[in-house]
Design an enzyme around this catalytic site. Structure first.
Site, PDB file in Angstrom:
ATOM      1  N   ASP A  39     -14.005  -1.833   2.755  1.00 51.62           N
ATOM      2  CA  ASP A  39     -13.094  -2.055   3.873  1.00 51.62           C
ATOM      3  C   ASP A  39     -13.829  -1.576   5.137  1.00 51.62           C
ATOM      4  OD1 ASP A  39     -11.118  -1.828   5.821  1.00 51.62           O
ATOM      5  OD2 ASP A  39      -9.713  -0.660   4.638  1.00 51.62           O
ATOM      6  N   ASN A  79     -10.279   5.448   1.444  1.00 49.50           N
ATOM      7  CA  ASN A  79     -10.563   5.632   2.878  1.00 49.50           C
ATOM      8  C   ASN A  79     -11.688   6.651   3.115  1.00 49.50           C
ATOM      9  OD1 ASN A  79      -7.262   4.897   3.174  1.00 49.50           O
ATOM     10  ND2 ASN A  79      -8.644   3.908   4.617  1.00 49.50           N
ATOM     11  N   GLU A  93     -11.249   0.848  -3.494  1.00 44.88           N
ATOM     12  CA  GLU A  93     -11.558   0.459  -2.112  1.00 44.88           C
ATOM     13  C   GLU A  93     -12.180   1.623  -1.348  1.00 44.88           C
ATOM     14  OE1 GLU A  93      -8.050  -1.160  -0.286  1.00 44.88           O
ATOM     15  OE2 GLU A  93      -8.842  -0.993   1.745  1.00 44.88           O
ATOM     16  N   LYS A 109      -1.058  -0.852  -4.428  1.00 45.84           N
ATOM     17  CA  LYS A 109      -2.281  -0.106  -4.071  1.00 45.84           C
ATOM     18  C   LYS A 109      -1.893   1.340  -3.813  1.00 45.84           C
ATOM     19  CE  LYS A 109      -4.806   0.001   0.297  1.00 45.84           C
ATOM     20  NZ  LYS A 109      -5.539  -0.794   1.303  1.00 45.84           N
ATOM     21  N   LEU A 110      -2.592   2.257  -4.479  1.00 45.88           N
ATOM     22  CA  LEU A 110      -2.320   3.680  -4.278  1.00 45.88           C
ATOM     23  C   LEU A 110      -3.403   4.276  -3.396  1.00 45.88           C
ATOM     24  CD1 LEU A 110      -1.502   4.838  -7.940  1.00 45.88           C
ATOM     25  CD2 LEU A 110       0.070   3.930  -6.203  1.00 45.88           C
ATOM     26  N   LYS A 111      -2.991   4.988  -2.371  1.00 47.47           N
ATOM     27  CA  LYS A 111      -3.954   5.753  -1.585  1.00 47.47           C
ATOM     28  C   LYS A 111      -4.361   6.966  -2.415  1.00 47.47           C
ATOM     29  CE  LYS A 111      -4.103   3.589   2.416  1.00 47.47           C
ATOM     30  NZ  LYS A 111      -5.372   3.063   2.948  1.00 47.47           N
ATOM     31  N   ASP A 152      -7.268   3.059  -2.988  1.00 51.00           N
ATOM     32  CA  ASP A 152      -8.007   3.072  -1.715  1.00 51.00           C
ATOM     33  C   ASP A 152      -8.250   4.517  -1.296  1.00 51.00           C
ATOM     34  OD1 ASP A 152      -9.092   2.649   0.774  1.00 51.00           O
ATOM     35  OD2 ASP A 152      -7.318   1.694   1.653  1.00 51.00           O
ATOM     36  N   SER A 190       0.854  -1.187   0.000  1.00 51.43           N
ATOM     37  CA  SER A 190       0.000   0.000   0.000  1.00 51.43           C
ATOM     38  C   SER A 190       0.891   1.238   0.000  1.00 51.43           C
ATOM     39  CB  SER A 190      -0.874  -0.049   1.249  1.00 51.43           C
ATOM     40  OG  SER A 190      -1.640   1.122   1.364  1.00 51.43           O
ATOM     41  N   LYS A 230     -10.133  -7.586   7.245  1.00 54.34           N
ATOM     42  CA  LYS A 230      -9.182  -7.287   8.324  1.00 54.34           C
ATOM     43  C   LYS A 230      -9.749  -7.887   9.593  1.00 54.34           C
ATOM     44  CE  LYS A 230      -7.607  -2.831   6.485  1.00 54.34           C
ATOM     45  NZ  LYS A 230      -7.866  -1.380   6.538  1.00 54.34           N
ATOM     46  N   GLY A 279      -4.371  -4.651   5.774  1.00 56.20           N
ATOM     47  CA  GLY A 279      -3.258  -4.438   6.705  1.00 56.20           C
ATOM     48  C   GLY A 279      -3.522  -3.218   7.559  1.00 56.20           C
TER      49      GLY A 279
HETATM   50  O1  SMG Z   1      -0.527  -2.616   6.707  1.00 57.52           O
HETATM   51  O2  SMG Z   1       0.393  -2.297   4.782  1.00 57.52           O
HETATM   52  C1  SMG Z   1      -0.398  -1.987   5.654  1.00 57.52           C
HETATM   53  C2  SMG Z   1      -1.266  -0.775   5.435  1.00 57.52           C
HETATM   54  C3  SMG Z   1      -2.344  -1.067   4.462  1.00 57.52           C
HETATM   55  O3  SMG Z   1      -3.370   0.797   3.426  1.00 57.52           O
HETATM   56  C4  SMG Z   1      -3.359   0.045   4.381  1.00 57.52           C
HETATM   57  N1  SMG Z   1      -4.247   0.141   5.382  1.00 57.52           N
HETATM   58  O4  SMG Z   1      -7.473   1.481   4.684  1.00 57.52           O
HETATM   59  O5  SMG Z   1      -6.579  -0.334   4.047  1.00 57.52           O
HETATM   60  C5  SMG Z   1      -6.512   0.726   4.672  1.00 57.52           C
HETATM   61  C6  SMG Z   1      -5.276   1.139   5.436  1.00 57.52           C
HETATM   62  C7  SMG Z   1      -5.636   1.391   6.862  1.00 57.52           C
HETATM   63  C8  SMG Z   1      -4.513   1.648   7.759  1.00 57.52           C
HETATM   64  S1  SMG Z   1      -3.965   3.251   7.725  1.00 57.52           S
HETATM   65  C9  SMG Z   1      -3.103   3.403   9.162  1.00 57.52           C
HETATM   66 MG    MG Z   2      -8.575   0.457   3.163  1.00 57.03          MG
END
Ligand code: SMG
Ligand code: MG
Length: 373
Positions: free
Chosen positions: A237, A189, A212, A160-162, A187, A134, A261, A289
């Protein structure tokens, strides 16, 4: 088995690089670890909450409080199997990540005692799992391309790109142009609304594996609406906090894929039920994650070896997160991590190192709560 006490500790672990999402930047983890002390031996759990309630309503000080005062006391000094933990904790609403952490510690104690690995307990079908990574929001497109290139060189099998408003179509286009046909997903969020539907549809030409959690967690129906405009498969998610939520979201057509998760859904046993539901309904799942240490990673990698985890997870190697992990490090080989095979979580916690980075410690047992520091 009898749970005699739970030792809790908070450790501080700096991240190797800042991790920016649509809800903020993280530079270190303040991790709440649990050790279940039972008459059959000990077990470890990791609580995946963040420092602030920005990913979900849970946060580390709150989780510590609810565990000490409301969750652990309900489990002490009675005949107990891991399967009973969630039932005993049901009177407490919410707090899935806190509940998951204590259930995980009890499960580890139980399986270590039985000499069985998490993987075997879950019905794992692989001894290594495909890994993605990520990639946080970057200061520039140039920085993004260099970060993604570095991870691809290390062998990660999916990127995966935020994303967030103002950092979405252009970064995706840049990564596609530079790296071609790699497995790629995004993703958000919860950063968008249904009013952004036509904008999000601009991602469709880039053949992403999924988008996502584009919208807030309560807006399950809106995700079904969005799916009428956006062709890229929607993955949920944050919205999926239980088996019931998963079942409703699937029924409503709000998602075609689920990011699983264990912490977010209240534990590994609930996560396994969601895996099975998705398998029966023909939806792929993948392991999410929460920047876990080797303790959480061990459990997640074991679960990711179940049959319906058909997409690479956010189960990256220890060195993606930390300079030094608190267990033996998980090392990426050919884009995969090895599933631990030893009893329970199958990893050893470096207690000396953990002691050296502990900033708070306490025990909940028959004598009540004892705070050490
Ligand atoms: O554990 O590699 C990891 C992070 C993966 O992007 C990740 N997690 O929304 O999926 C998600 C984020 C939530 C955690 S951000 C602290
Ligand atoms: Mg996510």
């Amino acid at each position: 088995m009898k749970l005699q006490a739970v030792e809790l500790r908070r450790i501080r672990l700096p991240l190797v690089a800042p991790f920016e999402t649509s809800f903020g930047v993280q530079t270190e983890r303040d991790v709440l670890l649990l050790k279940a002390v039972t008459d059959a031996g000990d077990g470890w759990g990791e609580c995946v909450v963040g420092e602030e309630p920005t990913y979900s309503p849970e946060y580390v000080n709150g989780a510590q409080h609810v565990l000490i005062h409301h969750l652990i006391p309900r489990l002490l000094d009675r005949a107990l199997t891991t399967g009973e933990v969630s039932k005993l904790l049901r009177p407490v609403h919410g707090h899935q990540m806190a509940k998951a952490a204590v259930e995980m510690a009890v499960l580890d104690a139980e399986l270590r005692d039985q000499g069985q690995s998490f993987a075997r307990f879950f019905g794992a079908v692989r001894d290594e799992v495909d890994c993605g990574v990520s990639v946080g929001i970057q200061p520039s497109i140039a920085a993004l391309l260099s970060t993604v290139g570095g991870y691809l060189d290390q062998g990660y099998r999916r990127i995966k790109l935020k994303i967030k408003p103002g950092w979405d179509v252009e970064p995706v286009r840049a990564v596609r142009e530079r790296f071609g046909d790699i497995p790629l997903q995004v993703d958000a969020n919860t950063a968008y609304t249904l009013a952004d539907a036509t904008h999000l549809a601009k991602l469709d030409p880039f053949a992403l594996l999924l988008i996502e959690q584009p919208m807030p967690e309560e807006q399950v129906l809106a995700h079904a609406e969005l799916a009428k405009t956006v062709r890229t498969p929607i993955c949920l998610d944050e919205s999926i906090h239980s088996l019931q939520a998963a079942s409703d979201a699937i029924e409503l057509g709000a998602c075609r894929i689920i990011n699983l998760k264990p912490g977010r859904v209240g534990g590994y046993l609930e996560a396994r039920r969601i895996h099975d539901l998705c398998a029966a309904r023909g939806l792929p799942v993948w392991m999410g994650g929460m920047l876990e240490t080797g303790i959480g990673r061990a459990g997640n990698v074991a679960m990711a070896a179940m049959p319906n985890f058909t997409l690479p997870g956010d189960t990256s190697a220890s060195n993606r997160y930390f300079h030094r992990d608190i267990t033996e490090p998980f090392v990426l080989r050919d884009g995969r991590l090895k599933v631990p095979a030893g009893p329970g979580l199958g990893v050893n916690v470096d207690e000396e190192f953990v002691d050296s980075i502990t900033h708070w410690q306490g025990t909940v047992g028959r004598a009540g709560i004892r705070t050490v520091s």
